[in-house]
Structures are given as structure tokens and as C-alpha cells.
Design a protein around this motif. Structure first.
Motif, PDB file in Angstrom:
ATOM      1  N   PRO A 189       0.836  -1.207   0.000  1.00 39.13           N
ATOM      2  CA  PRO A 189       0.000   0.000   0.000  1.00 39.13           C
ATOM      3  C   PRO A 189       0.869   1.255   0.000  1.00 39.13           C
ATOM      4  O   PRO A 189       2.030   1.221   0.405  1.00 39.13           O
ATOM      5  CB  PRO A 189      -0.786  -0.101   1.308  1.00 39.13           C
ATOM      6  CG  PRO A 189      -0.580  -1.473   1.823  1.00 39.13           C
ATOM      7  CD  PRO A 189       0.666  -2.003   1.212  1.00 39.13           C
ATOM      8  N   THR A 190       0.289   2.363  -0.420  1.00 38.25           N
ATOM      9  CA  THR A 190       1.043   3.614  -0.470  1.00 38.25           C
ATOM     10  C   THR A 190       0.836   4.474   0.771  1.00 38.25           C
ATOM     11  O   THR A 190       1.692   5.286   1.101  1.00 38.25           O
ATOM     12  CB  THR A 190       0.648   4.433  -1.715  1.00 38.25           C
ATOM     13  OG1 THR A 190      -0.766   4.621  -1.704  1.00 38.25           O
ATOM     14  CG2 THR A 190       1.073   3.716  -2.987  1.00 38.25           C
ATOM     15  N   MET A 191      -0.270   4.302   1.459  1.00 38.36           N
ATOM     16  CA  MET A 191      -0.573   5.108   2.634  1.00 38.36           C
ATOM     17  C   MET A 191       0.076   4.489   3.879  1.00 38.36           C
ATOM     18  O   MET A 191      -0.054   3.280   4.110  1.00 38.36           O
ATOM     19  CB  MET A 191      -2.089   5.210   2.851  1.00 38.36           C
ATOM     20  CG  MET A 191      -2.838   5.805   1.676  1.00 38.36           C
ATOM     21  SD  MET A 191      -2.310   7.474   1.278  1.00 38.36           S
ATOM     22  CE  MET A 191      -2.930   8.349   2.689  1.00 38.36           C
ATOM     23  N   PRO A 192       0.763   5.297   4.704  1.00 36.80           N
ATOM     24  CA  PRO A 192       1.444   4.760   5.897  1.00 36.80           C
ATOM     25  C   PRO A 192       0.519   3.987   6.839  1.00 36.80           C
ATOM     26  O   PRO A 192       0.913   2.947   7.370  1.00 36.80           O
ATOM     27  CB  PRO A 192       2.001   6.016   6.579  1.00 36.80           C
ATOM     28  CG  PRO A 192       2.161   7.009   5.475  1.00 36.80           C
ATOM     29  CD  PRO A 192       1.035   6.730   4.521  1.00 36.80           C
ATOM     30  N   ASN A 193      -0.704   4.476   7.035  1.00 35.65           N
ATOM     31  CA  ASN A 193      -1.617   3.761   7.934  1.00 35.65           C
ATOM     32  C   ASN A 193      -2.007   2.396   7.362  1.00 35.65           C
ATOM     33  O   ASN A 193      -2.169   1.429   8.107  1.00 35.65           O
ATOM     34  CB  ASN A 193      -2.851   4.600   8.259  1.00 35.65           C
ATOM     35  CG  ASN A 193      -3.689   4.919   7.037  1.00 35.65           C
ATOM     36  OD1 ASN A 193      -3.163   5.119   5.944  1.00 35.65           O
ATOM     37  ND2 ASN A 193      -4.989   4.988   7.216  1.00 35.65           N
ATOM     38  N   GLU A 194      -2.133   2.283   6.030  1.00 37.73           N
ATOM     39  CA  GLU A 194      -2.441   0.997   5.405  1.00 37.73           C
ATOM     40  C   GLU A 194      -1.259   0.039   5.530  1.00 37.73           C
ATOM     41  O   GLU A 194      -1.445  -1.159   5.719  1.00 37.73           O
ATOM     42  CB  GLU A 194      -2.811   1.187   3.936  1.00 37.73           C
ATOM     43  CG  GLU A 194      -4.124   1.890   3.711  1.00 37.73           C
ATOM     44  CD  GLU A 194      -4.399   2.146   2.243  1.00 37.73           C
ATOM     45  OE1 GLU A 194      -3.454   2.101   1.417  1.00 37.73           O
ATOM     46  OE2 GLU A 194      -5.570   2.382   1.913  1.00 37.73           O
ATOM     47  N   ILE A 195      -0.040   0.562   5.418  1.00 36.00           N
ATOM     48  CA  ILE A 195       1.161  -0.266   5.578  1.00 36.00           C
ATOM     49  C   ILE A 195       1.213  -0.825   6.991  1.00 36.00           C
ATOM     50  O   ILE A 195       1.469  -2.019   7.188  1.00 36.00           O
ATOM     51  CB  ILE A 195       2.441   0.533   5.249  1.00 36.00           C
ATOM     52  CG1 ILE A 195       2.478   0.876   3.754  1.00 36.00           C
ATOM     53  CG2 ILE A 195       3.685  -0.242   5.657  1.00 36.00           C
ATOM     54  CD1 ILE A 195       3.582   1.835   3.358  1.00 36.00           C
ATOM     55  N   GLU A 196       0.947   0.010   7.988  1.00 37.17           N
ATOM     56  CA  GLU A 196       0.964  -0.449   9.378  1.00 37.17           C
ATOM     57  C   GLU A 196      -0.137  -1.480   9.633  1.00 37.17           C
ATOM     58  O   GLU A 196       0.074  -2.465  10.345  1.00 37.17           O
ATOM     59  CB  GLU A 196       0.832   0.733  10.337  1.00 37.17           C
ATOM     60  CG  GLU A 196       2.068   1.614  10.383  1.00 37.17           C
ATOM     61  CD  GLU A 196       3.354   0.833  10.663  1.00 37.17           C
ATOM     62  OE1 GLU A 196       3.371   0.006  11.601  1.00 37.17           O
ATOM     63  OE2 GLU A 196       4.330   1.038   9.917  1.00 37.17           O
ATOM     64  N   GLU A 197      -1.315  -1.262   9.048  1.00 41.53           N
ATOM     65  CA  GLU A 197      -2.412  -2.214   9.194  1.00 41.53           C
ATOM     66  C   GLU A 197      -2.025  -3.559   8.564  1.00 41.53           C
ATOM     67  O   GLU A 197      -2.255  -4.618   9.152  1.00 41.53           O
ATOM     68  CB  GLU A 197      -3.672  -1.665   8.524  1.00 41.53           C
ATOM     69  CG  GLU A 197      -4.854  -2.612   8.572  1.00 41.53           C
ATOM     70  CD  GLU A 197      -6.049  -2.044   7.832  1.00 41.53           C
ATOM     71  OE1 GLU A 197      -6.421  -2.622   6.799  1.00 41.53           O
ATOM     72  OE2 GLU A 197      -6.595  -1.022   8.290  1.00 41.53           O
ATOM     73  N   LEU A 198      -1.405  -3.513   7.384  1.00 44.38           N
ATOM     74  CA  LEU A 198      -0.974  -4.738   6.720  1.00 44.38           C
ATOM     75  C   LEU A 198       0.100  -5.458   7.544  1.00 44.38           C
ATOM     76  O   LEU A 198       0.044  -6.676   7.706  1.00 44.38           O
ATOM     77  CB  LEU A 198      -0.454  -4.434   5.307  1.00 44.38           C
ATOM     78  CG  LEU A 198       0.034  -5.634   4.510  1.00 44.38           C
ATOM     79  CD1 LEU A 198      -1.052  -6.702   4.372  1.00 44.38           C
ATOM     80  CD2 LEU A 198       0.518  -5.185   3.137  1.00 44.38           C
ATOM     81  N   LYS A 199       1.054  -4.719   8.088  1.00 46.73           N
ATOM     82  CA  LYS A 199       2.076  -5.337   8.938  1.00 46.73           C
ATOM     83  C   LYS A 199       1.430  -6.042  10.126  1.00 46.73           C
ATOM     84  O   LYS A 199       1.843  -7.136  10.511  1.00 46.73           O
ATOM     85  CB  LYS A 199       3.079  -4.296   9.431  1.00 46.73           C
ATOM     86  CG  LYS A 199       4.103  -3.908   8.397  1.00 46.73           C
ATOM     87  CD  LYS A 199       5.082  -2.906   8.971  1.00 46.73           C
ATOM     88  CE  LYS A 199       6.108  -2.492   7.931  1.00 46.73           C
ATOM     89  NZ  LYS A 199       7.061  -1.503   8.444  1.00 46.73           N
ATOM     90  N   SER A 200       0.423  -5.426  10.704  1.00 48.61           N
ATOM     91  CA  SER A 200      -0.279  -6.021  11.837  1.00 48.61           C
ATOM     92  C   SER A 200      -0.958  -7.335  11.420  1.00 48.61           C
ATOM     93  O   SER A 200      -0.901  -8.327  12.152  1.00 48.61           O
ATOM     94  CB  SER A 200      -1.314  -5.032  12.375  1.00 48.61           C
ATOM     95  OG  SER A 200      -2.081  -5.618  13.374  1.00 48.61           O
ATOM     96  N   ILE A 201      -1.581  -7.345  10.260  1.00 46.90           N
ATOM     97  CA  ILE A 201      -2.226  -8.564   9.745  1.00 46.90           C
ATOM     98  C   ILE A 201      -1.179  -9.653   9.523  1.00 46.90           C
ATOM     99  O   ILE A 201      -1.364 -10.804   9.920  1.00 46.90           O
ATOM    100  CB  ILE A 201      -2.989  -8.260   8.432  1.00 46.90           C
ATOM    101  CG1 ILE A 201      -4.205  -7.375   8.724  1.00 46.90           C
ATOM    102  CG2 ILE A 201      -3.405  -9.551   7.727  1.00 46.90           C
ATOM    103  CD1 ILE A 201      -4.865  -6.800   7.473  1.00 46.90           C
ATOM    104  N   LEU A 202      -0.059  -9.279   8.896  1.00 45.32           N
ATOM    105  CA  LEU A 202       0.995 -10.256   8.621  1.00 45.32           C
ATOM    106  C   LEU A 202       1.613 -10.786   9.908  1.00 45.32           C
ATOM    107  O   LEU A 202       1.927 -11.973  10.011  1.00 45.32           O
ATOM    108  CB  LEU A 202       2.061  -9.639   7.709  1.00 45.32           C
ATOM    109  CG  LEU A 202       1.572  -9.246   6.315  1.00 45.32           C
ATOM    110  CD1 LEU A 202       2.670  -8.542   5.536  1.00 45.32           C
ATOM    111  CD2 LEU A 202       1.029 -10.440   5.555  1.00 45.32           C
ATOM    112  N   ASP A 203       1.786  -9.914  10.900  1.00 47.16           N
ATOM    113  CA  ASP A 203       2.316 -10.354  12.187  1.00 47.16           C
ATOM    114  C   ASP A 203       1.403 -11.395  12.841  1.00 47.16           C
ATOM    115  O   ASP A 203       1.868 -12.314  13.500  1.00 47.16           O
ATOM    116  CB  ASP A 203       2.507  -9.176  13.140  1.00 47.16           C
ATOM    117  CG  ASP A 203       3.760  -8.373  12.844  1.00 47.16           C
ATOM    118  OD1 ASP A 203       4.693  -8.917  12.223  1.00 47.16           O
ATOM    119  OD2 ASP A 203       3.803  -7.193  13.238  1.00 47.16           O
TER     120      ASP A 203
END
Length: 185
Positions: free
Chosen positions: A135-149
Motif C-alpha cells: 500500500p502507499t498510505m502509511p496507515n495501510e502499511i501499518e495495518e498490513l504489517k499487523s495482519i501479517l504479524d
């Protein structure tokens, strides 16, 4: 809509020329394997099949797709904007309980563009390799990292080096946990 292909190359060629569709699944007709896809860029998927042909068997395929207003024509995959992910699930022989986060990961990735490029499957386990468009938006990147974690065994975001290193590769045990939601499926 569904479309049938006699093998990997006709599928790849169709993906390279089609636009305005969202690919949801690609099923190997003569097998139970299913590649889970969520992308509005079939040309990117065509390139992925070309570059990683060993992960796409040369067998008949059935593609499930829908029309889309998005008519992206970007042909190349920019791996610096892709996240490599590994996830799995297994059934324990002793008690039949299911472990792993693959099913829940695919459910949580609903709004992200991704391609599940390989699924090794038998009665006891599934192992999947995925490529997710970053994703390009920082909040979406953090949300994705949380899902992957929570649900992946490992993942790697590009750090610009072109290599997987300890700086960009994460291996975690959360994707091995027993999930109560999975016990009923």
C-alpha cells in the motif's frame, strides 16, 4: 464470469491482453489446487506467471473474474513495491485441531491486491506463497504489517537493496498459533 484455458501459456497470454477485470480465483481444473488472486492488474499476474513459471503448473485452468472500471495497463511488476509472504495451516494428527493462519490471512487481505502464487496442499497441511502489492498510505502499511504479524509465518518488505536481509525479512511464530475460529471449519 468464468473462462477456461488449456494450460499456463494460454492463461498468461490472455492475462497480458485483458483489461478492466478483477481476477478472484484461478483453479487447476484437474486438481483441487486453487490460486487465490485479488488483483485489478491481470498484466502484472501475466508477468508473474512468466517469471515464476515453475510455480504455475502447465495444466488446464479455470479463471473466475468480474468486470471492473479500473483499466490499469502497467505491464511490469515492480518487486520493490511487493511484499513476499509465506503462510500455512495444518491439521494435527493426534487431535484433529487446525493450526496456522493461512485461511484467516486470506480473509483479512480482502481489500489488498495480492496473488497467492503457490499452494502446496495435501490432507494434513497447506503452505502458500503470496505476493502483496505494498500500500502507499502509511496507515495501510501499518495495518498490513499487523495482519501479517498475526497470520503469516514470514514476510519481507523491500528495503531497496534488491535482496532479502535481516533488515527486511520477518519470521514470526504467530502464524503457527491455534485459532479457535479455524476449529469449526
Amino acid at each position: 464470469m468464468n473462462k477456461r484455458f488449456s494450460g499456463r501459456d494460454p492463461l498468461r497470454k490472455w492475462l497480458a491482453t485483458v483489461s478492466g477485470v478483477v481476477i478472484s480465483t484461478i483453479v487447476l481444473v484437474n486438481d483441487v489446487d486453487k490460486l487465490v488472486i485479488n488483483t485489478t492488474n491481470p498484466k502484472m499476474l501475466s508477468q508473474l506467471i512468466y517469471e515464476r513459471s515453475s510455480e504455475f503448473l502447465d495444466q488446464p485452468y479455470l479463471v473466475n473474474f468480474e468486470k471492473s472500471e479500473d483499466k490499469k495497463t502497467d505491464v511490469s511488476i515492480d518487486y520493490s513495491k511487493m511484499i513476499m509472504v509465506t503462510a500455512w495451516e495444518a491439521t494435527l494428527a493426534r487431535n484433529g485441531r487446525r493450526i496456522g493462519g493461512l485461511k484467516l490471512l486470506l480473509k483479512e487481505l480482502g481489500s489488498y491486491q495480492y496473488c497467492c502464487t503457490s499452494i502446496i496442499e495435501n490432507r494434513a497441511f497447506k503452505i502458500a506463497g503470496l505476493w502483496i502489492v505494498e500500500p502507499t498510505m502509511p496507515n495501510e502499511i501499518e495495518e498490513l504489517k499487523s495482519i501479517l504479524d498475526k497470520f503469516a509465518i514470514s514476510y519481507a518488505f523491500s528495503d531497496g537493496s534488491g535482496f532479502m536481509t535481516l533488515n527486511n525479512f520477518r519470521f514470526n511464530g504467530n502464524g503457527v498459533s491455534i485459532y479457535p475460529d479455524m476449529l469449526s471449519s
